[in-house]
Design a protein around this motif. Structure first.
Motif, PDB file in Angstrom:
ATOM      1  N   TYR A  24       0.640  -1.280  -0.012  1.00 50.05           N
ATOM      2  CA  TYR A  24       0.160   0.129   0.014  1.00 50.05           C
ATOM      3  C   TYR A  24       0.907   1.321  -0.001  1.00 50.05           C
ATOM      4  O   TYR A  24       0.302   2.408  -0.313  1.00 50.05           O
ATOM      5  N   GLY A  25       2.138   1.038   0.220  1.00 53.46           N
ATOM      6  CA  GLY A  25       3.006   2.273   0.268  1.00 53.46           C
ATOM      7  C   GLY A  25       2.817   3.074   1.762  1.00 53.46           C
ATOM      8  O   GLY A  25       3.379   4.124   1.832  1.00 53.46           O
ATOM      9  N   TYR A  26       2.344   2.323   2.667  1.00 53.04           N
ATOM     10  CA  TYR A  26       2.118   3.123   4.094  1.00 53.04           C
ATOM     11  C   TYR A  26       3.038   2.863   4.840  1.00 53.04           C
ATOM     12  O   TYR A  26       3.020   3.555   6.025  1.00 53.04           O
ATOM     13  N   ARG A  27       3.723   1.694   4.690  1.00 55.92           N
ATOM     14  CA  ARG A  27       4.865   1.276   5.848  1.00 55.92           C
ATOM     15  C   ARG A  27       6.115   0.957   5.036  1.00 55.92           C
ATOM     16  O   ARG A  27       6.116   0.341   4.077  1.00 55.92           O
ATOM     17  N   LEU A  28       7.163   1.402   5.657  1.00 52.89           N
ATOM     18  CA  LEU A  28       8.505   1.065   5.146  1.00 52.89           C
ATOM     19  C   LEU A  28       9.321   0.220   6.286  1.00 52.89           C
ATOM     20  O   LEU A  28       9.204   0.262   7.574  1.00 52.89           O
ATOM     21  N   ALA A  29      10.103  -1.021   5.857  1.00 58.03           N
ATOM     22  CA  ALA A  29      10.528  -1.699   6.741  1.00 58.03           C
ATOM     23  C   ALA A  29      12.195  -1.436   6.304  1.00 58.03           C
ATOM     24  O   ALA A  29      12.573  -1.797   5.095  1.00 58.03           O
ATOM     25  N   ARG A  38      13.489  -2.316  11.330  1.00 58.36           N
ATOM     26  CA  ARG A  38      12.606  -1.194  12.010  1.00 58.36           C
ATOM     27  C   ARG A  38      11.367  -1.060  11.025  1.00 58.36           C
ATOM     28  O   ARG A  38      11.481  -1.038   9.834  1.00 58.36           O
ATOM     29  N   ILE A  39      10.566  -0.834  11.471  1.00 63.72           N
ATOM     30  CA  ILE A  39       9.026  -0.755  10.702  1.00 63.72           C
ATOM     31  C   ILE A  39       8.501   0.887  11.037  1.00 63.72           C
ATOM     32  O   ILE A  39       8.426   1.179  12.004  1.00 63.72           O
ATOM     33  N   PHE A  40       8.344   1.538   9.925  1.00 60.14           N
ATOM     34  CA  PHE A  40       7.937   2.812   9.968  1.00 60.14           C
ATOM     35  C   PHE A  40       6.406   3.137   9.367  1.00 60.14           C
ATOM     36  O   PHE A  40       6.395   2.467   8.122  1.00 60.14           O
ATOM     37  N   LYS A  48       6.712   7.462  11.311  1.00 62.31           N
ATOM     38  CA  LYS A  48       6.933   7.230  12.612  1.00 62.31           C
ATOM     39  C   LYS A  48       7.444   6.105  12.823  1.00 62.31           C
ATOM     40  O   LYS A  48       6.559   4.906  12.354  1.00 62.31           O
ATOM     41  N   LEU A  49       8.269   5.905  13.720  1.00 60.40           N
ATOM     42  CA  LEU A  49       8.860   4.497  14.071  1.00 60.40           C
ATOM     43  C   LEU A  49       7.630   3.799  14.776  1.00 60.40           C
ATOM     44  O   LEU A  49       7.352   4.137  15.752  1.00 60.40           O
ATOM     45  N   ILE A  50       7.116   2.630  14.192  1.00 60.63           N
ATOM     46  CA  ILE A  50       6.143   1.754  14.965  1.00 60.63           C
ATOM     47  C   ILE A  50       6.791   0.432  15.462  1.00 60.63           C
ATOM     48  O   ILE A  50       6.236  -0.200  16.423  1.00 60.63           O
ATOM     49  N   ALA A  51       7.832   0.098  15.157  1.00 60.53           N
ATOM     50  CA  ALA A  51       8.264  -1.170  15.612  1.00 60.53           C
ATOM     51  C   ALA A  51       9.798  -1.381  15.406  1.00 60.53           C
ATOM     52  O   ALA A  51      10.435  -0.859  14.594  1.00 60.53           O
ATOM     53  N   ASN A  52      10.637  -1.890  16.391  1.00 59.41           N
ATOM     54  CA  ASN A  52      11.855  -2.385  16.395  1.00 59.41           C
ATOM     55  C   ASN A  52      12.068  -3.850  16.648  1.00 59.41           C
ATOM     56  O   ASN A  52      11.896  -4.174  17.795  1.00 59.41           O
ATOM     57  N   GLY A  92      -1.611  -4.483  17.547  1.00 57.52           N
ATOM     58  CA  GLY A  92      -0.707  -3.597  16.789  1.00 57.52           C
ATOM     59  C   GLY A  92       0.796  -3.915  17.241  1.00 57.52           C
ATOM     60  O   GLY A  92       1.553  -3.124  16.773  1.00 57.52           O
ATOM     61  N   GLN A  93       1.327  -4.972  17.980  1.00 52.23           N
ATOM     62  CA  GLN A  93       2.367  -5.254  18.380  1.00 52.23           C
ATOM     63  C   GLN A  93       3.141  -6.351  17.192  1.00 52.23           C
ATOM     64  O   GLN A  93       2.308  -7.181  16.689  1.00 52.23           O
ATOM     65  N   TRP A  94       4.242  -6.096  17.236  1.00 54.41           N
ATOM     66  CA  TRP A  94       5.155  -7.100  15.964  1.00 54.41           C
ATOM     67  C   TRP A  94       5.707  -8.008  17.116  1.00 54.41           C
ATOM     68  O   TRP A  94       6.610  -7.821  17.640  1.00 54.41           O
ATOM     69  N   VAL A  95       5.396  -9.293  16.557  1.00 56.74           N
ATOM     70  CA  VAL A  95       5.889 -10.371  17.249  1.00 56.74           C
ATOM     71  C   VAL A  95       6.605 -11.355  16.298  1.00 56.74           C
ATOM     72  O   VAL A  95       6.157 -11.543  15.152  1.00 56.74           O
TER      73      VAL A  95
END
Length: 257
Positions: A24-29, A38-40, A48-52, A92-95
């Motif tokens: 979708y072009g909304y998230r960058l890894a 890292r996911i933005f 915005k950083l949403i996951a490390n 919404g948490q990455w596991v």
């Protein structure tokens, strides 16, 4: 003329090896030698950083987004010989939900297959082998191995479109329902190879071997289907060359550069 709309300060502590946008072009890894992913969330000139994601024990070479029809998930590969699958939970948490540990050396490349071909992940390793993970639902995976795919190591993998050339943009085409699992690989033996899954035999078979490079093939990219009847692959090499390969009939596996 291209313009810069956003600069992402990733805060990685070492070299960044790969960056991939979701469909979708909304998230960058991004992934790095600092062993993290890292996911933005990206929106025009904001991010915005949403996951490390931390779980690898060596540099992370490449990442690949799973198609969203199978869920919100990401694959990563590393020098630590592992492929790790990560997913976003309902909260919404990455596991980390699956670890693939079958290779004897660095895993250099991963890529998910086109969604119409099923849920498959090709993994290329310095041990010369390619493993293909296949999902069966409920986060369960099996795998098949292509032994000695490239004798001096696999550097890259890239899937072909699932449908015959020229049919993807027009589902009414008579051959659209024909689905084939096929991908290209590049290795340290200076070769690009084409692999196809035989439904009859239940195994992966080498379909073609493309010779033209004089050193390690560093990357391969199979062109999406844009309506033309010709399949196209680009390969780049340590010899400083990029070769464009084309094939008008994949069943005959006759490639020209």
């Amino acid at each position: 003329m291209a313009t810069i709309i956003n600069r992402v300060e990733t805060q990685h502590e070492n070299m960044i090896h790969d960056a991939q946008m979701d469909i979708y072009g909304y998230r960058l890894a991004t992934c790095s030698s600092d062993r993290s992913i890292r996911i933005f969330e990206v929106d025009k000139n904001q991010h915005k950083l949403i996951a490390n994601l931390v779980g690898h024990e060596g540099p992370v070479w490449q990442i690949s987004w799973m198609h969203p029809m199978y869920g919100t998930a990401l694959a990563s590969c590393s020098y630590d010989k592992k492929v790790i699958l990560w997913k976003e939970s309902d909260r919404g948490q990455w596991v980390k939900f699956y670890t693939h540990e079958v290779h004897a050396s660095s895993v250099n490349s991963v890529q998910w297959s086109p969604p119409d071909a099923g849920l498959h992940l090709a993994c290329g390793s310095s041990d010369g082998n390619i493993s293909i993970l296949s999902g069966s639902g409920d986060d369960k995976f099996s795998f098949q191995m292509i032994q000695n795919a490239h004798t001096t190591g696999v550097n890259a993998v890239s899937w072909a479109p699932a449908h015959p050339c020229g049919t993807t943009l027009d589902p009414s085409t008579k051959d659209y329902d024909l689905v084939c699992k096929r991908f290209a690989s590049g290795g340290g033996d200076n070769l690009v190879k084409i692999w196809r899954y035989s439904e009859e035999k239940g195994s992966w078979e080498k379909e073609a071997e493309l010779k033209g490079h004089t050193n390690w093939v560093r990357d391969v990219a199979w062109s999406p289907d844009t309506g033309f009847t010709t399949s196209t692959i680009a390969s780049c090499c340590h010899d400083g060359k990029v070769i464009i390969w084309q094939c008008k009939d994949l069943d005959k596996a006759t490639w020209e550069n």
